[in-house]
Design a protein around this motif. Structure first.
Motif, mmCIF file in Angstrom:
data_model
loop_
_atom_site.group_PDB
_atom_site.id
_atom_site.type_symbol
_atom_site.label_atom_id
_atom_site.label_comp_id
_atom_site.label_asym_id
_atom_site.label_seq_id
_atom_site.Cartn_x
_atom_site.Cartn_y
_atom_site.Cartn_z
ATOM 1 N N CYS A 72 44.251 40.462 38.858
ATOM 2 C CA CYS A 72 43.670 39.703 37.753
ATOM 3 C C CYS A 72 44.709 38.700 37.269
ATOM 4 O O CYS A 72 45.871 39.070 37.060
ATOM 5 C CB CYS A 72 43.274 40.645 36.619
ATOM 6 S SG CYS A 72 42.677 39.821 35.136
ATOM 7 N N TYR A 109 38.775 38.109 26.580
ATOM 8 C CA TYR A 109 38.125 37.225 27.551
ATOM 9 C C TYR A 109 38.064 37.950 28.881
ATOM 10 O O TYR A 109 39.078 38.428 29.380
ATOM 11 C CB TYR A 109 38.907 35.912 27.688
ATOM 12 C CG TYR A 109 38.896 35.091 26.427
ATOM 13 C CD1 TYR A 109 39.854 35.285 25.438
ATOM 14 C CD2 TYR A 109 37.909 34.135 26.201
ATOM 15 C CE1 TYR A 109 39.835 34.557 24.268
ATOM 16 C CE2 TYR A 109 37.888 33.388 25.032
ATOM 17 C CZ TYR A 109 38.846 33.610 24.072
ATOM 18 O OH TYR A 109 38.823 32.885 22.911
ATOM 19 N N MET A 145 46.475 42.501 28.337
ATOM 20 C CA MET A 145 45.517 42.500 29.437
ATOM 21 C C MET A 145 44.953 43.899 29.623
ATOM 22 O O MET A 145 45.594 44.891 29.276
ATOM 23 C CB MET A 145 46.152 41.997 30.734
ATOM 24 C CG MET A 145 46.606 40.532 30.637
ATOM 25 S SD MET A 145 47.182 39.817 32.173
ATOM 26 C CE MET A 145 45.640 39.554 33.072
ATOM 27 N N GLY A 198 36.990 38.531 32.966
ATOM 28 C CA GLY A 198 36.764 37.946 34.266
ATOM 29 C C GLY A 198 35.375 38.304 34.778
ATOM 30 O O GLY A 198 34.659 39.078 34.152
ATOM 31 N N VAL A 244 39.940 33.734 33.200
ATOM 32 C CA VAL A 244 40.399 34.995 33.764
ATOM 33 C C VAL A 244 39.768 35.106 35.143
ATOM 34 O O VAL A 244 38.535 35.105 35.259
ATOM 35 C CB VAL A 244 39.986 36.195 32.884
ATOM 36 C CG1 VAL A 244 40.503 37.489 33.502
ATOM 37 C CG2 VAL A 244 40.539 36.039 31.467
ATOM 38 N N GLN A 282 45.303 35.455 34.405
ATOM 39 C CA GLN A 282 44.818 34.649 33.291
ATOM 40 C C GLN A 282 45.767 33.480 33.073
ATOM 41 O O GLN A 282 46.964 33.576 33.326
ATOM 42 C CB GLN A 282 44.646 35.501 32.010
ATOM 43 C CG GLN A 282 45.851 36.354 31.654
ATOM 44 C CD GLN A 282 46.849 35.718 30.725
ATOM 45 O OE1 GLN A 282 46.646 34.613 30.220
ATOM 46 N NE2 GLN A 282 47.944 36.423 30.476
ATOM 47 N N VAL A 331 39.695 29.395 28.235
ATOM 48 C CA VAL A 331 40.413 30.512 28.834
ATOM 49 C C VAL A 331 39.791 30.849 30.166
ATOM 50 O O VAL A 331 38.575 30.889 30.301
ATOM 51 C CB VAL A 331 40.338 31.745 27.918
ATOM 52 C CG1 VAL A 331 40.999 32.946 28.576
ATOM 53 C CG2 VAL A 331 40.969 31.445 26.578
ATOM 54 N N SER A 390 41.638 39.681 29.057
ATOM 55 C CA SER A 390 42.911 39.359 28.425
ATOM 56 C C SER A 390 42.655 38.851 27.021
ATOM 57 O O SER A 390 41.539 38.438 26.683
ATOM 58 C CB SER A 390 43.683 38.319 29.232
ATOM 59 O OG SER A 390 43.118 37.018 29.088
ATOM 60 N N GLU A 406 51.077 36.574 33.469
ATOM 61 C CA GLU A 406 49.730 36.118 33.788
ATOM 62 C C GLU A 406 48.973 37.051 34.727
ATOM 63 O O GLU A 406 47.787 36.886 34.922
ATOM 64 C CB GLU A 406 49.790 34.714 34.416
ATOM 65 C CG GLU A 406 50.449 34.654 35.792
ATOM 66 C CD GLU A 406 51.949 34.414 35.725
ATOM 67 O OE1 GLU A 406 52.542 34.633 34.636
ATOM 68 O OE2 GLU A 406 52.514 34.012 36.766
#
Lengths: 112, 112
Positions: free
Chosen positions: B23, B102, B32, B104, B4, B25, B2, B93, B72
């Motif tokens: 952001c 997950y 999110m 960033g 991000v 993903q 994954v 996300s 996304e």
């Protein structure tokens, strides 16, 4: 509303020694409980989680945590730390698995 | 894996400016999140989006808005930046119904 307390702001531990990070929560029912780790310059990564069942949960990187309902605690442990375990650790709690309250974090320093 | 991503690692803005934090993903996740992370306070949830065009306020939504036009991408908007919005902003996300979020790497925003 739920809340979570991490009593230790900073812990220093020798490489190879054991580590225990404390987490206490306040919530009326059995909450969803998580431990995340944030290495320097990295995003948070999930170490382990607990919702129900066996109160001792195993996670990644050799970590485990124990849910103790009577003490409203979910402490994180590792029997032998490695230098790469130096990071900031966050305990999180929520009524479900997405609306989480995070603790203030515990910074772990590993000395050689 | 994954992934991000956040549009900027560091951002400097002036008081009163409109600020967009982006952001993205790449795993088709429905949910999110936007958090801010401040020393001693841990992470606090600003907004949560459970699907496209769907949003829910978190614990500290004041001064912020969000936009989720595509699955996304989840944008955090500071309509009129203020110095007390200087912080680290983290996006996360997850797949709906799966507990793991997950994260960033974060955007460190400085408002002068």
């Amino acid at each position: 509303a739920q809340s979570v307390t991490q009593p230790d702001i900073h812990i220093t531990v020798s490489e190879g020694a054991s580590l225990e990070l404390r987490c206490n929560y306040s919530y009326g029912a059995t909450p969803y409980l998580f431990w995340y780790v944030q290495s320097p310059g990295q995003g948070l990564q999930l170490l382990l989680k607990y919702f129900s069942g066996d109160t001792l949960v195993q996670g990644i990187k050799g970590f485990e945590a124990e849910f103790k309902r009577s003490q409203s605690s979910f402490n994180l442990r590792k029997p032998s730390v490695h230098w790469s375990d130096a990071a900031e650790y966050f305990c999180a709690v929520g009524p479900n698995d997405y609306k989480l309250s995070f603790g203030a974090g515990t910074t772990v320093t590993v000395r050689a | 894996d994954v992934k991000v991503t956040q549009s900027s690692r560091y951002l400097v803005k002036r008081t009163g400016e409109k600020v967009f934090l982006e952001c993205v993903q790449d795993m088709d996740h429905e949910n999110m999140f936007w958090y801010r992370q401040d020393p001693g306070l841990g992470l606090r949830l600003i907004y949560f989006s459970y699907d496209v065009k769907m949003k829910e306020k978190g614990d500290i939504p004041e001064g912020y808005s969000v936009s989720r036009e595509k699955k996304e991408r989840f944008s955090l908007i500071l309509e009129s930046a203020s110095t007390n919005q200087t912080s680290m902003y983290l996006c996360a996300s997850r797949l709906a119904g799966v507990e793991t979020q997950y994260f960033g790497p974060g955007t460190r925003l400085l408002v002068l």
